[in-house]
Every structure is written in C-alpha cells, then in structure tokens.
Design an enzyme around this catalytic site. Structure first.
Site, PDB file in Angstrom:
ATOM      1  N   ILE A  15       0.828  -1.202   0.000  1.00  0.00           N
ATOM      2  CA  ILE A  15       0.000   0.000   0.000  1.00  0.00           C
ATOM      3  C   ILE A  15       0.862   1.251   0.000  1.00  0.00           C
ATOM      4  CG2 ILE A  15      -1.749   1.291   1.267  1.00  0.00           C
ATOM      5  CD1 ILE A  15      -2.726  -1.348   2.422  1.00  0.00           C
ATOM      6  N   ALA A  16       1.847   1.293   0.887  1.00  0.00           N
ATOM      7  CA  ALA A  16       2.656   2.507   1.031  1.00  0.00           C
ATOM      8  C   ALA A  16       3.991   2.140   1.653  1.00  0.00           C
ATOM      9  CB  ALA A  16       1.935   3.549   1.893  1.00  0.00           C
TER      10      ALA A  16
ATOM     11  N   GLY B  28       7.193   4.131   3.822  1.00  0.00           N
ATOM     12  CA  GLY B  28       7.640   5.344   4.496  1.00  0.00           C
ATOM     13  C   GLY B  28       9.048   5.194   5.018  1.00  0.00           C
ATOM     14  N   GLY B  29       9.453   6.174   5.838  1.00  0.00           N
ATOM     15  CA  GLY B  29      10.821   6.184   6.351  1.00  0.00           C
ATOM     16  C   GLY B  29      11.080   5.128   7.396  1.00  0.00           C
TER      17      GLY B  29
ATOM     18  N   ALA C 108       8.629   2.226   7.926  1.00  0.00           N
ATOM     19  CA  ALA C 108       7.926   0.966   7.717  1.00  0.00           C
ATOM     20  C   ALA C 108       7.298   0.943   6.332  1.00  0.00           C
ATOM     21  CB  ALA C 108       6.844   0.774   8.788  1.00  0.00           C
ATOM     22  N   THR C 109       6.894  -0.259   5.934  1.00  0.00           N
ATOM     23  CA  THR C 109       6.136  -0.468   4.707  1.00  0.00           C
ATOM     24  C   THR C 109       4.801  -1.082   5.094  1.00  0.00           C
ATOM     25  OG1 THR C 109       8.163  -0.839   3.441  1.00  0.00           O
ATOM     26  CG2 THR C 109       6.102  -1.594   2.458  1.00  0.00           C
ATOM     27  N   VAL C 110       3.723  -0.587   4.494  1.00  0.00           N
ATOM     28  CA  VAL C 110       2.375  -1.053   4.813  1.00  0.00           C
ATOM     29  C   VAL C 110       1.875  -1.916   3.659  1.00  0.00           C
ATOM     30  CG1 VAL C 110       0.040  -0.403   5.463  1.00  0.00           C
ATOM     31  CG2 VAL C 110       1.965   1.024   6.156  1.00  0.00           C
TER      32      VAL C 110
ATOM     33  N   LYS D  41       1.789  -3.544   8.889  1.00  0.00           N
ATOM     34  CA  LYS D  41       2.896  -2.586   8.848  1.00  0.00           C
ATOM     35  C   LYS D  41       4.165  -3.320   9.255  1.00  0.00           C
ATOM     36  CE  LYS D  41       2.557   1.735   9.633  1.00  0.00           C
ATOM     37  NZ  LYS D  41       2.374   3.109  10.131  1.00  0.00           N
TER      38      LYS D  41
ATOM     39  N   ASP E 299       3.439  11.847  17.844  1.00  0.00           N
ATOM     40  CA  ASP E 299       3.744  12.152  16.442  1.00  0.00           C
ATOM     41  C   ASP E 299       2.454  12.508  15.702  1.00  0.00           C
ATOM     42  OD1 ASP E 299       5.342  12.551  14.230  1.00  0.00           O
ATOM     43  OD2 ASP E 299       5.416  10.437  13.665  1.00  0.00           O
TER      44      ASP E 299
END
Length: 653
Positions: free
Chosen positions: A24-25, A27-28, A30-32, A47, A141
């Site tokens: 799905i996505a 990031g810095g 993790a990967t989802v 995640k 965050d």
C-alpha cells in the site's frame, strides 16, 4: 515499476497467518501491506518495520510493549491494532484496514479547508487523542500523515506508540526528525519530554495548517524550525489568512502556547473547546475561497459591490397612481403622452395594488409563524459527537440513548434517531440519538485443561459452538483434556460462531514389533511406559518382540503397562548364512577376504543419515516409524555384525 513484482513480501505468508496481497505505502520507518488474515478470514493492513529498526533489540522490546498498550485502546477514531509479531527479520503490526486517503493527501489536493470542515476533521482526531490520554497513552507524532480519512467519511488516527518505540533505538534518525519537526512542541525539542500537552500542541499546529494550507514555520532548515518553535509564538490563522474566524484564532493560540502549563490539559479539554467553537461558528464564516493564501484581501483594495436592487413592485404601488403629485412639490416633469384611462380603470388598479400588498403581508406573517424543525436524515451514520452538535444547532435538545450492537455501523456512529428522520417537531423538542456499539463480539473463554464435554458446555454459555475436534499426541497433557482452541482463547468472535478444539490424545503406543528385547525395553521406558515381557518357545528370531498389547498407535496414558511377547531368549542367534557355513565346516563370520560387509551402528543418528550410511555400506534398509522423533531408536541386525552384501537391516525411528 510494479512494486508487486519486486517486493519480496508480496505473495508470501507472514508468520503463518497473513497472506500479503500487495504493497500500500512505503515510508521512512515501515512499509504497509494489504494482507488477508487466513485464520479469521478478514482483510487487514500489515505494517512491517524496516530492517534497520527490526535489528535493534531496544526498538523491538519497546515496540512490543507499545503495541500491547495500543491494542487495548478501543475507540471508533483510532485504527485498531489486532496483532503484533516477528517472522524472521520482519517485525510487524496487524491493524484494521481503512480504505481511503491520509489527511496529507487531502491537503495536497485541496489546499486549506473551510473553517467548519477543518473543525469537523479535528473533532474526531481530538476524540481519539483524548481517549488515548485518558488511558495514559501519548501519541508523540500527531501530523496529517497519521490521520486517515476513510472512503465512508470516518476519521481515524494511526501509529500510536510508534514514536516512543523509535525513541528506544540508539540510531541517528535525521530523516524522522525532518518529517515531524514542524509539529514538535518546545519541550520535545529542548528536553525530549512529552505528555498529553505535547499532543495538544501538535494538534494546534495541524489545525493551523488545515485553516491556512501551510505550517506556521516551513521552508527553512530543521534546526531553524525547531528554534522558532522554542522561541517564537505560533501566529494565529487570521495573521496569514485575513478573515479567519476569531474563535479558531483562540483555539490555535491556546493549543500552541509555548508553556505547557498554559495549554489545555489534554486533548479532551481541547475537544470540548473545539465542539463549542463549531457550534458557535456562523455558517457564513468561511473566508472567500477565491482569495489565494498570502494575497491581499479583496475588500482591502477594491470598493464593495453595490447591493442588488430590490423589487418593490408588489409591495409598494407607485405613489402617483394612488394620490397624484403632492402639494408643494412643484410641477411634475413632463411625461410622455399616454392613453387616457377612465376613472373606473384607475380605481381598479388602486384596489388591485392594495389587495396585493395585503396578500404579501399575510403570507409573510404566516411563514414567520411556521417555526417547526425537521429531524435531518444526515445524522444517521455520522459520528455521535458531530451529530449531537448538528442537532443542537437545529434547535433540538439531544439525549443519547443506550448504544446498540450492529454488524455494519462502526462503533460511535449514529445508528438511528427517535423520532426518525423527516419528523417535524417544535424547537426545543427532545431528540434521542442511538449510537452503534459496533459489532457484538464475545471472547473465546478459557477451556484449556477441561474435558471435551466441559468445554462444550462452557462455550455454549457464551453462544459459541464446537465445529471440529482434533486430537494431538502430548507427553504433558492428560488424554482427553483440551490443549487449545482455534481461534485461541481470548480472541473476539461473533455470537453463534463455530470454533475448533484440539484435544490431547495422550501418548500414542509406538510400534516395537520385531525389535530386540533390550532395545524395545529402552524405547518404551524412554517414552514413559512400563514394559512387561512374556517369552514364547517357537520363533525364527530369538529374544525379539513378536506381539504387543496395546497395539501400535493406540491412545494410552503415561506410565501405562505394555505387554510384549518375545521369542525364546535361550541360546545365541545365528543368521541363516552362518548356519550354512558351519555345516560346511567353516567358522562363523567367514575368513579374511570373504565377501561380507560390517553393519554400521546407527542408533541415535538422524534416520535419513542412518539410511544413507547403511546403503553406502552395501545393505538394504527397511524403515519403521515408532516414536516419530527423527532419530533411530533401534536396529536389527545390530551394529558390528558381519553380513553378506544386500542383507536387509531394519531400523526403527
């Protein structure tokens, strides 16, 4: 490039439970992935932390602890955490899958939001943060990237506790700081200290960004942005966007006070102020959308447009038709020639005008007396807090009824109203909102250690039935007791669900037939049985097991007596070829240079390695499964025996 083809996790079964469908996505940190929980047959978001984090023991310990805390947080505006685990180098979270976009995606696409829409996003965010603060959790965050806007309109906050887990690492994470510095409170920057008021500060920054389309401090280096958070006062939205409502200026100013003591104590306190501001906000309070951010306001440089002319024809007849020129006003200006009307015609027009004036007045009076209000249909499906606010603005006195379970309506949304939508009521009438309590779920009770009938009875008490009963051998759990349930104890399932029981079969009787007496005795005693031997007189092989009771694979308890029937143990066994050689006057075992092979001793070796070693020695191998532990427990003929090539050797494992 198609990430589905290049990502090594896509198509894999993670931790034996989650089949990864697509990415799905990324990031810095993790990967989802979109995945299917094959155990519960539901779609989830998984995640997976990046390997640099997963290799840090401090991060993994803190990550597991935070995941347990967040999993206990149940709120309709929080992305629910289902599970946490590790699979090799992969450290992961299993979460509720929310199809939609992040608030950051919306801001990129639309820019700033109108005042009411901004509050309608912030209210559920603050409700989620408030629930966390009441449970002792701090997000740390808060930013648009961590707010999800579902396709059905729900607002969800994600990544509770992840920032705290990352704080446990010893790695330098400059990229993370750059990504979140715009929302960090002064105390986070200076001392790394965080509490509920730090989340309040970040929420205030996010509200500023929703209203203005930009962060208060941006376009500079991370350190300079951090410096301004510590030393500057966050500007109010109207300083950037003239005409922004003062109510929202006050909200932002209170939430972003540099001194934490001057902020609302937690997100719940800020939520109360935000709901009140939304209730008091005029519906025409939105700045004109055509004014670009940073441009001078339109009415500051141009004259206001004249109001549209009002048509008084029907409510104010022409004066000259009623009375003619007034005395003392002088001669009227010359008029264009027109046909002469009779006196009757003029009085008809005057009468008609008077009737029309009266009709308009009566109509206006009747409309002014019609003050009934209608129950709006838009309340159903809306968050209960937002629905309460809308109903109160329309003039209802709102009461919240007892929530009801529903399989489709998310928890915390309005399920129905009383009276129903479309009903007319007088202002101040009572309106009951019934919220959804979410799908009704029951926890699988602890039936481990019970007998099967006891377990069935206990499960029936909570409306769960047994689907399948599987038996499994066990050296520690007594025969007939429940070892585990599928799904496991404590998992939430629907009422009237069917689950499986795994029941202990106790110990399974090993097959020792054909085994030498001493080896059979060792195998059975090592497995927890008590062997008893009875000798028979006639058998081809001396002192070997020719029968056993109970039979192989029978379910028996540890310590049970096993009766073994042996061939006669008197005398010394001779292999057929040795007897033939003795009849011919040769010594048993042959002379040097005879064509014989020595059987290797392979007891206690891995059964595959033992098989290969025997074959390499030149004998045939017959394999018999007895305990199924992968190691050889007996062999016949024994190791060291000289035999002709091709002799059959039996091994038990």
């Amino acid at each position: 490039m198609d990430t589905t083809l290049t990502d090594p996790l896509v198509g894999k079964l993670l931790d034996g439970r989650y089949r990864v469908e697509s990415r799905i996505a990324r990031g810095g940190m993790a990967t989802v992935y979109l995945a299917l929980d094959i155990r519960l047959d539901r779609t989830v978001a998984v995640k997976v932390m990046h390997r640099s984090l997963a290799e840090d023991p401090a991060f993994v310990r803190r990550f597991i602890g935070e995941a347990k805390s967040v999993a206990s947080l149940s709120h309709p505006n929080v992305v629910h955490v289902f599970d946490q685990g590790t699979d090799g180098d992969n450290v992961y979270l299993s979460m509720e899958y929310v199809p939609g976009r992040t608030l950051r995606d919306v801001l990129r696409a639309r820019g700033r939001l109108p005042a009411r829409e901004a509050l309608e996003v912030m209210i559920p965010v603050l409700a989620a943060l408030g629930a966390a603060h009441q449970s002792g959790l701090v997000h740390r965050d808060v930013k648009p990237e961590n707010v999800l806007l579902a396709d059905d309109g729900r607002v969800k906050v994600v990544d509770f506790g992840l920032a705290r887990a990352i704080e446990a690492t010893n790695q330098t994470r400059t990229g993370v700081m750059i990504g979140t510095i715009g929302y960090m409170s002064p105390e986070q920057v200076t001392a790394g200290a965080t509490d509920a008021r730090s989340d309040v500060y970040a929420a205030g920054i996010m509200l500023f960004e929703l209203l203005t389309g930009r962060q208060p401090y941006e376009g500079e280096t991370p350190m300079s942005v951090a410096y301004r958070h510590v030393h500057d006062t966050v500007p109010v939205p109207s300083a950037v966007l003239p005409g922004s409502p003062p109510l929202l200026d006050n909200l932002v100013a209170a939430a972003t006070a540099r001194d934490p003591a001057n902020r609302p104590a937690d997100a719940t306190a800020l939520l109360v102020a935000a709901v009140e501001a939304h209730r008091m906000l005029p519906r025409d309070s939105v700045p004109h959308p055509s004014v670009p951010i940073g441009a001078p306001h339109a009415h500051a440089s141009a004259a206001p447009e004249p109001p549209a002319p009002v048509n008084h024809t029907l409510i104010q007849p022409r004066t000259d038709l009623l009375t003619g020129p007034a005395a003392g006003t002088g001669t009227p200006p010359p008029a264009a020639p027109r046909p002469r009307r009779s006196a009757g015609a003029r009085w008809f027009l005057v009468g008609l005008a008077v009737v029309m004036v009266i009709a308009v007045g009566v109509t206006g009076w009747l409309f002014s007396q019609n003050t009934s209000i209608v129950v709006p249909a838009t309340l159903v499906g809306k968050n209960i807090t937002a629905a309460t606010d809308e109903a109160e603005q329309r003039g209802f006195v709102v009461e919240r009824g007892k929530p009801e379970h529903d399989e489709k309506a998310p928890k915390g949304t309005v399920l129905r109203t009383d009276p129903v939508a479309g009903t007319e009521r007088d202002p101040g009438s009572r309106l009951v909102l019934i919220a959804s309590a979410g799908p009704k779920r029951v926890a699988v009770p602890n039936v481990v250690g019970m007998s099967e009938p006891e377990a069935r009875s206990r499960l029936a008490e909570v409306l769960i039935t047994v689907d399948d009963v599987r038996k499994q051998a066990s050296e520690t759990v007594p025969r007939g007791q429940v070892m585990r349930t599928v799904p496991a104890v404590g998992n939430l399932v629907k009422e009237n669900s069917r689950i499986d029981l795994v029941v202990s079969a106790g110990l399974l009787m090993p097959d020792v037939r054909g085994m030498p007496r001493d080896q059979a005795d060792g195998v059975l005693r090592g497995a927890g049985f008590t062997p008893e031997f009875v000798e028979q007189t006639d058998s081809a092989q001396p002192c070997t097991v020719i029968a056993q009771d109970p039979l192989p694979k029978a379910e028996i308890d540890k310590g049970a007596v096993v009766r073994l029937t042996l061939s006669q143990c008197n005398g010394e066994w001779q292999w057929p070829w040795e007897r033939d050689r003795q009849r011919e006057g040769e010594q048993p075992g042959g002379e040097e240079g005879d064509n014989v092979v020595i059987i290797p001793n392979i007891v206690f070796k891995d059964f595959r390695a033992a098989r290969d070693e025997l074959r390499a020695a030149g004998v045939r191998v017959k394999m018999k499964r007895t305990l199924g532990r992968g190691r050889v427990v007996a062999q016949l003929p024994p190791g060291g025996q000289p035999v002709p090539p091709g002799t059959e050797v039996t091994i038990w494992y």
